[in-house]
Design a protein around this motif. Structure first.
Motif, PDB file in Angstrom:
ATOM      1  N   GLU A 132      21.778  50.044  -0.536  1.00 58.44           N
ATOM      2  CA  GLU A 132      20.911  49.976  -1.710  1.00 58.44           C
ATOM      3  C   GLU A 132      21.512  49.826  -3.088  1.00 58.44           C
ATOM      4  N   VAL A 133      21.328  48.715  -3.860  1.00 62.23           N
ATOM      5  CA  VAL A 133      21.727  48.624  -5.009  1.00 62.23           C
ATOM      6  C   VAL A 133      20.621  49.005  -6.011  1.00 62.23           C
ATOM      7  N   LEU A 134      20.760  49.726  -6.886  1.00 65.98           N
ATOM      8  CA  LEU A 134      19.621  50.310  -7.676  1.00 65.98           C
ATOM      9  C   LEU A 134      20.075  50.114  -9.182  1.00 65.98           C
ATOM     10  N   GLY A 135      19.049  49.522 -10.195  1.00 60.26           N
ATOM     11  CA  GLY A 135      19.722  49.370 -11.448  1.00 60.26           C
ATOM     12  C   GLY A 135      20.118  48.098 -12.004  1.00 60.26           C
ATOM     13  N   SER A 136      20.035  46.911 -10.974  1.00 56.44           N
ATOM     14  CA  SER A 136      20.692  45.514 -11.461  1.00 56.44           C
ATOM     15  C   SER A 136      19.390  44.641 -11.099  1.00 56.44           C
ATOM     16  N   ALA A 137      18.883  43.717 -11.993  1.00 61.88           N
ATOM     17  CA  ALA A 137      18.083  42.738 -11.739  1.00 61.88           C
ATOM     18  C   ALA A 137      18.850  41.242 -11.839  1.00 61.88           C
ATOM     19  N   ASP A 138      20.407  41.547 -11.877  1.00 66.97           N
ATOM     20  CA  ASP A 138      21.418  40.216 -11.875  1.00 66.97           C
ATOM     21  C   ASP A 138      21.402  39.676 -10.409  1.00 66.97           C
ATOM     22  N   PRO A 139      21.144  38.407 -10.170  1.00 64.19           N
ATOM     23  CA  PRO A 139      21.251  37.754  -8.888  1.00 64.19           C
ATOM     24  C   PRO A 139      22.595  37.933  -8.428  1.00 64.19           C
ATOM     25  N   ARG A 140      23.760  38.250  -9.135  1.00 66.24           N
ATOM     26  CA  ARG A 140      24.804  38.611  -8.449  1.00 66.24           C
ATOM     27  C   ARG A 140      24.840  39.751  -7.474  1.00 66.24           C
ATOM     28  N   ALA A 141      23.803  40.874  -7.943  1.00 71.84           N
ATOM     29  CA  ALA A 141      23.718  41.763  -7.119  1.00 71.84           C
ATOM     30  C   ALA A 141      23.008  41.356  -5.740  1.00 71.84           C
ATOM     31  N   ASP A 142      22.031  40.427  -5.518  1.00 66.10           N
ATOM     32  CA  ASP A 142      21.738  39.996  -4.341  1.00 66.10           C
ATOM     33  C   ASP A 142      22.826  39.264  -3.673  1.00 66.10           C
ATOM     34  N   ARG A 287      15.473  41.840  -2.231  1.00 64.21           N
ATOM     35  CA  ARG A 287      15.208  42.438  -3.635  1.00 64.21           C
ATOM     36  C   ARG A 287      13.800  43.307  -3.543  1.00 64.21           C
ATOM     37  N   TYR A 288      13.751  44.507  -4.250  1.00 66.80           N
ATOM     38  CA  TYR A 288      12.582  45.300  -4.171  1.00 66.80           C
ATOM     39  C   TYR A 288      12.323  45.842  -5.571  1.00 66.80           C
ATOM     40  N   ASP A 289      12.288  45.077  -6.655  1.00 66.15           N
ATOM     41  CA  ASP A 289      12.006  45.271  -8.023  1.00 66.15           C
ATOM     42  C   ASP A 289      11.076  46.592  -8.453  1.00 66.15           C
ATOM     43  N   GLY A 290       9.977  46.705  -7.363  1.00 67.82           N
ATOM     44  CA  GLY A 290       8.816  47.408  -8.110  1.00 67.82           C
ATOM     45  C   GLY A 290       8.754  48.701  -7.356  1.00 67.82           C
ATOM     46  N   LEU A 291       9.684  48.965  -6.257  1.00 73.03           N
ATOM     47  CA  LEU A 291       9.414  50.084  -5.361  1.00 73.03           C
ATOM     48  C   LEU A 291       9.801  51.377  -5.936  1.00 73.03           C
ATOM     49  N   VAL A 292      10.769  51.472  -6.875  1.00 77.08           N
ATOM     50  CA  VAL A 292      11.316  52.846  -7.475  1.00 77.08           C
ATOM     51  C   VAL A 292       9.753  53.305  -8.379  1.00 77.08           C
ATOM     52  N   GLN A 294       6.794  52.314  -8.103  1.00 76.15           N
ATOM     53  CA  GLN A 294       5.693  52.621  -7.342  1.00 76.15           C
ATOM     54  C   GLN A 294       5.453  53.936  -6.554  1.00 76.15           C
ATOM     55  N   LEU A 295       6.853  54.407  -6.600  1.00 75.24           N
ATOM     56  CA  LEU A 295       7.092  55.537  -5.722  1.00 75.24           C
ATOM     57  C   LEU A 295       7.221  56.857  -6.963  1.00 75.24           C
ATOM     58  N   GLY A 296       7.040  56.706  -8.328  1.00 76.92           N
ATOM     59  CA  GLY A 296       6.835  57.634  -9.102  1.00 76.92           C
ATOM     60  C   GLY A 296       8.122  57.591 -10.243  1.00 76.92           C
ATOM     61  N   GLY A 297       9.142  56.671 -10.097  1.00 74.68           N
ATOM     62  CA  GLY A 297      10.270  56.589 -10.892  1.00 74.68           C
ATOM     63  C   GLY A 297       9.862  55.769 -12.147  1.00 74.68           C
ATOM     64  N   ALA A 298      11.222  55.529 -12.804  1.00 73.53           N
ATOM     65  CA  ALA A 298      11.036  54.675 -13.981  1.00 73.53           C
ATOM     66  C   ALA A 298      11.407  53.060 -13.508  1.00 73.53           C
ATOM     67  N   GLU A 299      10.941  52.123 -14.067  1.00 75.80           N
ATOM     68  CA  GLU A 299      11.069  50.749 -13.463  1.00 75.80           C
ATOM     69  C   GLU A 299      12.671  50.570 -13.315  1.00 75.80           C
ATOM     70  N   THR A 300      12.889  50.087 -12.289  1.00 72.58           N
ATOM     71  CA  THR A 300      14.344  50.084 -11.606  1.00 72.58           C
ATOM     72  C   THR A 300      14.437  48.836 -10.809  1.00 72.58           C
ATOM     73  N   PRO A 301      14.964  47.824 -11.004  1.00 76.72           N
ATOM     74  CA  PRO A 301      15.083  46.664  -9.952  1.00 76.72           C
ATOM     75  C   PRO A 301      16.334  46.934  -9.040  1.00 76.72           C
ATOM     76  N   ALA A 302      16.005  46.706  -7.766  1.00 82.96           N
ATOM     77  CA  ALA A 302      16.919  47.117  -6.642  1.00 82.96           C
ATOM     78  C   ALA A 302      17.044  46.012  -5.740  1.00 82.96           C
ATOM     79  N   VAL A 303      18.209  45.872  -4.926  1.00 81.48           N
ATOM     80  CA  VAL A 303      18.264  45.252  -3.615  1.00 81.48           C
ATOM     81  C   VAL A 303      19.115  45.950  -2.437  1.00 81.48           C
ATOM     82  N   GLY A 304      18.667  45.464  -1.324  1.00 82.29           N
ATOM     83  CA  GLY A 304      19.477  46.097  -0.085  1.00 82.29           C
ATOM     84  C   GLY A 304      19.335  45.315   1.056  1.00 82.29           C
ATOM     85  N   TRP A 305      19.917  45.653   2.015  1.00 85.27           N
ATOM     86  CA  TRP A 305      19.598  45.472   3.436  1.00 85.27           C
ATOM     87  C   TRP A 305      20.038  46.419   4.459  1.00 85.27           C
TER      88      TRP A 305
END
Length: 428
Positions: A132-142, A287-292, A294-305
């Motif tokens: 899980e990579v949390l804190g980057s909306a950059d396509p490079r993270a994907d 990518r799951y930019d809205g999950l953090v 949605q679960l009560g945290g700050a807006e945080t873009p994220a991606v994982g596998w």
């Protein structure tokens, strides 16, 4: 008395197979550490609400597959984790990891639980390794996470792999697409399977994920989500494709790829194997930019596998990519003093970095030598009454059958020379 058996959908991982698991874990850990991913370990059970809010109540995972039960106090419901992302996000929020600033690169491995029909590569208790990579909306993270998954699978020796990618857009894109799907599938409602009929009103994107043949045929002509992407979503998807091309990673755009969980946004991807039959997916994520939030945290873009280890191990066994580790020494002994010395010698050799199996059977030399042959050891160490009296040991090289006697103290003093001889045999 009838013996107790493992529950349906669970299995024992026995010696002989465990080496494959250890190899996957070692290679995964090595590659991830080189990219500065930090391991995180979360509980195997969480509050049920975490998965309902995170995965989505309209998904099959939440609606049909979770193992849930009441807490002892009956105050809340508990669920054995059906996947790893929601727990990692909960830990990220609860432990204020976002306060550290920058991008958090995390990885995990462990058991997950889903109530499914057991089959090859699919168990009710199954295992994953995930990032899980949390804190980057950059396509490079994907693309980074896709590249790391590709590296792990390729270094393990897998071939015939294909990367499928898609964009599921953002919330606004999916609202437009959702209506387009409702409009398309409604005339076919009576022909859809019961689950898809239910999804038509609750979550029509899941219909594209159906495994029912008739529904799949109907879905073939369904509108593509790629036609409903907004400018930002299209730009993000174009950049992901360009970066994959720059890295030399081949891919196929699959507009029917939506994955099975509701939290995905923008990039969704799967790495599939042509060697696995129907259960083709080895790695899946996105990518799951809205999950953090949605679960009560700050807006945080994220991606994982996540990589399913059961399916991966089946592939490794089929391709015979992994071999059991080679044992350095098998130590046989007979007689009270010889056996006492053998125990001490085995421990000192292990402390010097050698792998040593000490025969504990107490049987005669003939049976011990037979076990030494079967062990795959590079050399056999032998202590009998004669050797015990002189504090020596016989060293027998299993391949050449050459044998010599050496004082035990000298053997332990000359470990560098001994290691060179062992390594020469291993690399021959």
């Amino acid at each position: 008395m009838e013996s107790i058996q493992a529950l349906r959908g669970t299995r024992d991982i026995l010696p002989g197979e465990i080496e494959y698991w250890q190899k996957v874990e070692a290679i995964g850990r090595d590659i991830l550490s080189k990219a500065n991913y930090q391991e995180i370990r979360t509980p195997i059970f969480e509050q049920t609400e975490l998965f309902k809010r995170g995965i989505g109540e309209a998904t099959d995972v939440v609606g049909k597959e979770m193992y849930s039960f009441d807490s002892r106090s009956k105050d809340y419901s508990i669920t054995l984790r059906p996947e790893g992302t929601a727990g990692v996000v909960r830990a990220f929020i609860q432990n204020n990891l976002y306060a550290q600033g920058g991008v958090q690169r995390l990885w995990y491995t462990g058991g997950m639980f889903r109530y499914e029909r057991p089959q090859a590569g699919r168990q009710r208790q199954f295992h994953q390794i995930g990032v899980e990579v949390l804190g980057s909306a950059d396509p490079r993270a994907d693309v980074e996470v896709i590249a790391i998954a590709t590296d792990i699978l390729q270094i393990l020796g897998l071939k015939n792999l294909n990367l499928d990618i898609n964009s599921v857009g953002n919330v606004e894109d999916r609202q437009h697409y959702r209506q387009a799907l409702v409009d398309y599938f409604t005339p076919y409602k009576d022909e859809l399977d019961p689950d898809s009929q239910d999804r038509l009103t609750r979550n029509p994107l899941r219909i594209l994920d159906s495994k029912v043949e008739r529904t799949q045929k109907i879905a073939l002509d369904a509108p593509s989500i790629l036609k409903y992407l907004g400018a930002y979503s299209q730009q993000h998807f174009d950049k992901v494709q360009q970066l994959l091309t720059d890295l030399g990673i081949s891919y196929r755009v699959n507009p029917r790829l939506v994955r099975g969980l509701d939290y995905y946004t923008h990039t969704a991807f799967e790495i599939v194997s042509d060697d696995l039959g129907a259960q083709a997916t080895v790695c899946g994520g996105g990518r799951y930019d809205g999950l953090v939030a949605q679960l009560g945290g700050a807006e945080t873009p994220a991606v994982g596998w996540a990589i399913g280890l059961e399916r991966l191990i089946i592939l490794l066994q089929q391709l015979q990519v992994s071999t059991p580790p080679i044992l350095d020494f098998y130590l046989v002994s007979k007689g009270d003093e010889a056996e006492a010395q053998a125990l001490i010698l085995a421990q000192k050799l292990r402390q010097s970095g050698f792998s040593v199996e000490l025969d504990l059977s107490g049987s005669g030399f003939k049976k011990q030598f037979a076990r030494a042959d079967r062990s795959g050891a590079i050399a056999c160490l032998i202590i009998g009454d004669e050797e015990a009296a002189s504090q020596s040991v016989k060293l027998k090289w299993m391949a050449s059958k050459e044998q010599s006697a050496i004082i035990q103290a000298e053997l332990l003093t000359n470990t560098d020379d001994l290691r060179r001889q062992i390594n020469a045999v291993k690399t021959a």
